[in-house]
Scaffold this active site. Structure first.
Site, PDB file in Angstrom:
ATOM      1  N   SER A 144       0.841  -1.191   0.000  1.00 48.30           N
ATOM      2  CA  SER A 144       0.000   0.000   0.000  1.00 48.30           C
ATOM      3  C   SER A 144       0.880   1.246   0.000  1.00 48.30           C
ATOM      4  O   SER A 144       1.997   1.217   0.541  1.00 48.30           O
ATOM      5  CB  SER A 144      -0.902   0.023   1.242  1.00 48.30           C
ATOM      6  OG  SER A 144      -1.560   1.276   1.381  1.00 48.30           O
ATOM      7  N   TYR A 157      -1.596   1.022  10.728  1.00 44.30           N
ATOM      8  CA  TYR A 157      -1.758   0.287   9.471  1.00 44.30           C
ATOM      9  C   TYR A 157      -0.575   0.554   8.541  1.00 44.30           C
ATOM     10  O   TYR A 157      -0.003  -0.377   7.955  1.00 44.30           O
ATOM     11  CB  TYR A 157      -3.064   0.708   8.803  1.00 44.30           C
ATOM     12  CG  TYR A 157      -3.247   0.189   7.396  1.00 44.30           C
ATOM     13  CD1 TYR A 157      -3.665  -1.123   7.165  1.00 44.30           C
ATOM     14  CD2 TYR A 157      -3.015   1.014   6.289  1.00 44.30           C
ATOM     15  CE1 TYR A 157      -3.848  -1.599   5.881  1.00 44.30           C
ATOM     16  CE2 TYR A 157      -3.188   0.540   5.001  1.00 44.30           C
ATOM     17  CZ  TYR A 157      -3.603  -0.764   4.796  1.00 44.30           C
ATOM     18  OH  TYR A 157      -3.775  -1.233   3.518  1.00 44.30           O
TER      19      TYR A 157
END
Length: 251
Positions: A144, A157
């Site tokens: 990501s 995250y």
């Protein structure tokens, strides 16, 4: 083995209900992928996902898989490879967590880290070893852009994805020249069930667009894929913003 288009004939999706994983499977089935394994926690959603791919003409099998149960990975994932060669493994599982809650709940924060990083390290090494043993195949890892630089809004995250990204890059270097292709995919904000209700970030994308980028990356034997491609330049700039200024940015 891969066909003339570079598409795998057999696919293992780790995270069998992942929207990106299923979008990729649908796209590859249209390109001649014939056998698909969906690894995930047994559930009606996993069953429905398998049925939806069978309707497209693929032979679909499911296998119980829990990212947090790392002691079971070698046995359960290893058995898949005894059934026949796997041309591509897509590591697509992960959790977003709840940053506001997780900051005050270390157990929940650790669960995010263990799922996104520790579980991925375990499953990734098991599958990489199996691909190396069979002498060919691709390992595609969904990272990501959140891992490029920790942001105040989602640093738990983001840090787990940063670890995953670094691991996958190192694994790719370790397997270079051994017949195994490792590709790291870095999507931006993806419109999906996981991000439902969140404010949409610029350059947002879709599971289908990520699937298309994965297919193109396989053909090109890419090592890193950004989705959308413009994020490569954006994040190159973001990485070098001084921290005092970065803290003030609305990110």
């Amino acid at each position: 083995m891969k066909d003339a288009f570079g598409a795998p004939q057999s696919l293992l999706v780790l995270g069998g209900t992942s929207e990106i994983g299923l979008a990729t499977a649908r796209r590859l089935i249209a390109r001649r992928t014939r056998v698909v394994w969906l690894a995930g926690r047994p559930s009606p959603a996993l069953t429905a996902a398998a049925d939806s791919l069978r309707a497209l003409g693929a032979e679909v099998r499911t296998v119980p898989f829990d990212a947090l149960d790392t002691e079971s990975h070698e046995e359960r994932l290893g058995k898949i490879f005894t059934e026949g060669d796997i041309d591509m493994v897509l590591l697509a599982f992960g959790v977003l967590g709840d940053q506001a809650r997780d900051e005050s709940d270390p157990v929940a924060a650790v669960r995010v880290a263990q799922t996104n990083y520790t579980g991925a390290v375990s499953a990734g090494l098991v599958c990489a070893g199996a691909l190396q043993a069979q002498g060919h195949g691709s390992l595609v890892v969904l990272s990501s852009v959140a891992g490029e630089r920790a942001r105040r809004a989602n640093f738990i995250y983001g840090s787990s994805k940063a670890g995953l990204d670094a691991f996958a890059q190192g694994l790719g270097d370790a397997l270079h020249g051994m017949g195994v292709h490792v590709m790291v995919v870095r999507p931006g904000f993806v419109r999906s069930k996981m991000t439902a209700g969140l404010a949409e970030a610029p350059l947002a994308t879709t599971p289908e667009a990520v699937a298309g980028a994965i297919e193109l990356g396989l053909r090109r034997r890419s090592e890193t894929v950004w989705v959308p491609g413009a994020l490569r330049m954006v994040m190159a700039a973001v990485r070098h913003v001084p921290r005092p200024l970065f803290r003030r940015l609305p990110v």
